[in-house]
Design a protein around this motif. Structure first.
Motif, mmCIF file in Angstrom:
data_model
loop_
_atom_site.group_PDB
_atom_site.id
_atom_site.type_symbol
_atom_site.label_atom_id
_atom_site.label_comp_id
_atom_site.label_asym_id
_atom_site.label_seq_id
_atom_site.Cartn_x
_atom_site.Cartn_y
_atom_site.Cartn_z
ATOM 1 N N THR A 8 4.384 -23.926 -14.822
ATOM 2 C CA THR A 8 2.933 -24.125 -14.654
ATOM 3 C C THR A 8 2.583 -25.608 -14.714
ATOM 4 O O THR A 8 1.620 -26.003 -15.363
ATOM 5 C CB THR A 8 2.136 -23.358 -15.732
ATOM 6 O OG1 THR A 8 2.543 -23.869 -17.005
ATOM 7 C CG2 THR A 8 2.395 -21.876 -15.686
ATOM 8 N N LEU A 13 0.947 -24.513 -11.289
ATOM 9 C CA LEU A 13 -0.403 -24.046 -11.640
ATOM 10 C C LEU A 13 -1.370 -24.215 -10.461
ATOM 11 O O LEU A 13 -2.185 -23.340 -10.184
ATOM 12 C CB LEU A 13 -0.927 -24.778 -12.879
ATOM 13 C CG LEU A 13 -2.271 -24.257 -13.383
ATOM 14 C CD1 LEU A 13 -2.223 -22.769 -13.709
ATOM 15 C CD2 LEU A 13 -2.749 -25.034 -14.614
ATOM 16 N N GLY A 16 -0.674 -21.467 -8.111
ATOM 17 C CA GLY A 16 -1.163 -20.193 -8.650
ATOM 18 C C GLY A 16 -2.669 -20.057 -8.499
ATOM 19 O O GLY A 16 -3.177 -19.038 -8.004
ATOM 20 N N CYS A 28 1.315 -16.455 -13.736
ATOM 21 C CA CYS A 28 1.957 -17.754 -13.956
ATOM 22 C C CYS A 28 2.827 -17.655 -15.205
ATOM 23 O O CYS A 28 2.350 -17.260 -16.266
ATOM 24 C CB CYS A 28 0.908 -18.845 -14.172
ATOM 25 S SG CYS A 28 0.020 -19.255 -12.673
ATOM 26 N N ASP A 30 5.506 -19.518 -17.918
ATOM 27 C CA ASP A 30 6.078 -20.776 -18.418
ATOM 28 C C ASP A 30 6.787 -20.506 -19.739
ATOM 29 O O ASP A 30 6.453 -19.548 -20.438
ATOM 30 C CB ASP A 30 4.988 -21.839 -18.607
ATOM 31 C CG ASP A 30 5.552 -23.253 -18.464
ATOM 32 O OD1 ASP A 30 5.250 -23.920 -17.472
ATOM 33 O OD2 ASP A 30 6.333 -23.671 -19.357
ATOM 34 N N ILE A 39 -3.828 -22.111 -20.487
ATOM 35 C CA ILE A 39 -4.226 -21.605 -19.153
ATOM 36 C C ILE A 39 -5.072 -20.338 -19.307
ATOM 37 O O ILE A 39 -6.110 -20.185 -18.659
ATOM 38 C CB ILE A 39 -2.968 -21.347 -18.278
ATOM 39 C CG1 ILE A 39 -2.284 -22.686 -17.964
ATOM 40 C CG2 ILE A 39 -3.323 -20.609 -16.988
ATOM 41 C CD1 ILE A 39 -0.882 -22.557 -17.405
ATOM 42 N N SER A 44 -6.668 -26.314 -18.046
ATOM 43 C CA SER A 44 -5.437 -26.780 -17.416
ATOM 44 C C SER A 44 -4.712 -27.728 -18.370
ATOM 45 O O SER A 44 -5.348 -28.552 -19.019
ATOM 46 C CB SER A 44 -5.799 -27.501 -16.120
ATOM 47 O OG SER A 44 -4.727 -28.313 -15.732
ATOM 48 N N ALA A 66 -1.599 -15.950 -17.305
ATOM 49 C CA ALA A 66 -0.364 -16.665 -17.621
ATOM 50 C C ALA A 66 0.364 -15.930 -18.731
ATOM 51 O O ALA A 66 -0.260 -15.254 -19.561
ATOM 52 C CB ALA A 66 -0.695 -18.092 -18.059
#
Ligand code: NAD
Ligand code: UGA
Length: 451
Positions: A8, A13, A16, A28, A30, A39, A44, A66
């Motif tokens: 991400t 990201l 996505g 997403c 990670d 997220i 962000s 996420a």
């Protein structure tokens, strides 16, 4: 379509959020729990204009979430994009360990999942990575053969600072495909994007990405070599020289009776060198890849050599103007590798600060993006961080502009110079050319011999 994106960062990201924006259902993934939580809260993990707003919208309509749970996300998706980092190893080669880990995990998730799914590499990887390393790891972990699952390489061309715009309005979409079915399935993801779509081999797709970034880096270093020549040639000015070059109709064509200035001209500008997480590492990786294949990368060698000289040139200009840097106080204006981002990776500001410190200067840094010292600014003792331009310039002997922030061009330099002890301004991005300097100010842009 349901899509999983692994990684991400800027690419993962942004991809996505933008794919959710055109109606896909995106997961997403990670390994960093903190990123995932941020997220899901709508924040962000990095600054990118417009991203937070789009993230909030896609979370609100339930199109994006996420997670750290890779296996169930991959098993639930038609396409999985691998967008993890491919950093540079100390020997210049590409570090494919994150790609390998992700490929293994994706393969394991595909084992027994049933149905036809596509695995696509979005990260920048050297030619041959997808059809050897990635394919073999996915095959081994999944117990399937490529063809039973789809395999693609889909390079990304977005720029930091305009990532959302670039992703949503691509110049082209490149889909390297193991077989037609892989490419056809992947293309559904981009159905709503109106731009040329290239279906090609996996290796062509990988090479297109490196060739693209290497061309940009080459243009910058070419411009900087002309700047260095102008700096050694009284009576020349790189701005005038390159303006004359840009007017070649092959660079700025006549379209319907009007001269247009294509964006590529913005890479034919002199400065203090390119930085960022991609151009330096990608040119290095392609160069190392060439050597492994006994191809002498003459151009790429020169591109990197010219680039590494630019920060030193800026410091040399300050040294010449001040007589010595020992005991001087120097303001470094701009830390980010370019305006519009808070990314410091490979920023020319870092070697500039290091060289100034080595020569005995006290360094004060300022960047409009940061109100507090960025945690990754590891530049050592004797370097201070300032929250305002005024603070950095108060008592300074020289100011070195390293990032071309528009704020610098718009600043009130008459009053800023009033704060300085000696008034030497070195413009590493030629963004202050329009300023009317008061008497007593020494202004030195790049690409001009000292008067
Ligand atoms: P980044 O470093 O910002 O993000 C990478 C993310 O991947 C991190 O959040 C990391 O935690 C995550 N990750 C690593 N291993 C993982 C794993 N096994 N499973 C799940 N997550 C994992 O990277 P980036 O800048 O987005 O770049 C990604 C790739 O895209 C690179 O190959 C880069 O060269 C390429 N690229 C970057 C840009 C750009 O502007 N930054 C543009 C085009 C292409
Ligand atoms: C670059 C490419 O432009 C993207 O197309 C690509 O997708 C991306 O790398 C990537 O692969 O990661 P980015 O690194 O975000 O994007 O930044 P650029 O706008 O290309 O600028 C790179 C560096 O070149 C900056 O340090 C900038 O200041 C410098 N630069 C740019 C110059 O020194 N002179 C110029 O004339 C133009």
């Amino acid at each position: 379509m349901r899509i999983t994106i692994i990684g991400t960062g800027y690419v993962g990201l942004t991809t996505g959020v933008c794919l959710a924006g055109v109606g896909h259902e995106v997961i997403c993934v990670d390994v960093q729990r903190g990123r995932v939580d941020a997220i899901n809260r709508g924040a962000s993990p990095f600054y990118e204009p417009g991203l937070d707003e789009m993230l909030a919208a896609s979370l609100a309509d339930g199109r994006l979430r996420a997670t750290t749970e890779l296996a169930e996300s991959v098993a639930a998706s038609e396409v999985t994009l691998i967008a993890v980092g491919t950093p540079q190893r100390p020997d210049g080669q590409i570090d494919l360990s994150y790609i390998a880990a992700a490929a293994r995990d994706v393969g394991a998730a595909l084992r027994g999942a049933g149905g036809y799914r596509v695995v696509a590499v979005k990260s920048t990887v050297v030619p041959g990575t997808t059809d050897t390393l990635v394919r073999s790891l996915v095959e081994e972990a999944s117990g399937m053969a490529a063809g039973d699952f789809g395999l693609c390489m889909n390079p990304e061309f977005l720029r930091e600072g305009s990532a959302v715009y670039d992703f949503n309005s691509p110049d082209r979409i490149v889909i390297g495909q193991w077989d037609e079915k892989s490419g056809r399935t992947m293309a559904k993801m981009y159905e709503s994007f109106d731009c040329p779509k290239i279906f090609t081999t996996l290796r062509n797709a990988e090479m297109i990405k490196y060739a693209s970034n290497s061309l940009l880096a080459t243009l910058i270093s070419f411009s900087n070599e002309i700047a260095a020549l102008c700096e050694a040639t009284p009576g020349t000015d790189v701005e005038d020289v390159l303006a004359g070059v840009h007017l070649d109709r092959r660079l700025s064509p006549n379209v319907e009776g009007r001269r247009v200035r294509p964006e590529i001209l913005s890479f034919l500008r002199a400065g203090c060198g390119f930085g960022g997480s991609c151009l330096p590492k990608d040119v290095n990786a392609l160069r190392a890849y060439a050597r492994e294949r006994s191809v002498e990368p003459h151009v790429l060698d020169a591109v990197l050599a010219v680039n590494s000289e630019r920060p030193a040139q800026l410091v040399r200009m300050a040294e010449e103007a001040l007589g010595t840097l020992e005991g001087a106080t120097v303001a470094v204006m701009g830390l980010a590798f370019k305006p519009g981002t808070d990314d410091l990776r490979e920023s020319p500001s870092l070697p500039v600060i290091r060289l100034l410190s080595e020569k005995g200067a006290a360094v004060k840094t300022y960047d409009p993006m940061f109100t507090r010292e960025p945690p990754d600014l590891r530049v050592g003792d004797g370097v201070g961080f300032c929250g305002t331009a005024e603070e950095s310039l108060r008592g300074a002997d020289a100011a070195l502009v390293v990032t071309g922030w528009p704020e610098f061009a718009e600043a009130d330099w008459a009053s800023l110079c009033g704060l300085m002890r000696r008034k030497v301004i070195i413009d590493g991005r030629n963004v202050l050319r329009g300023v009317s300097w008061s008497a007593g100010v020494t202004y030195m842009p790049v690409g001009q011999a000292p008067a």
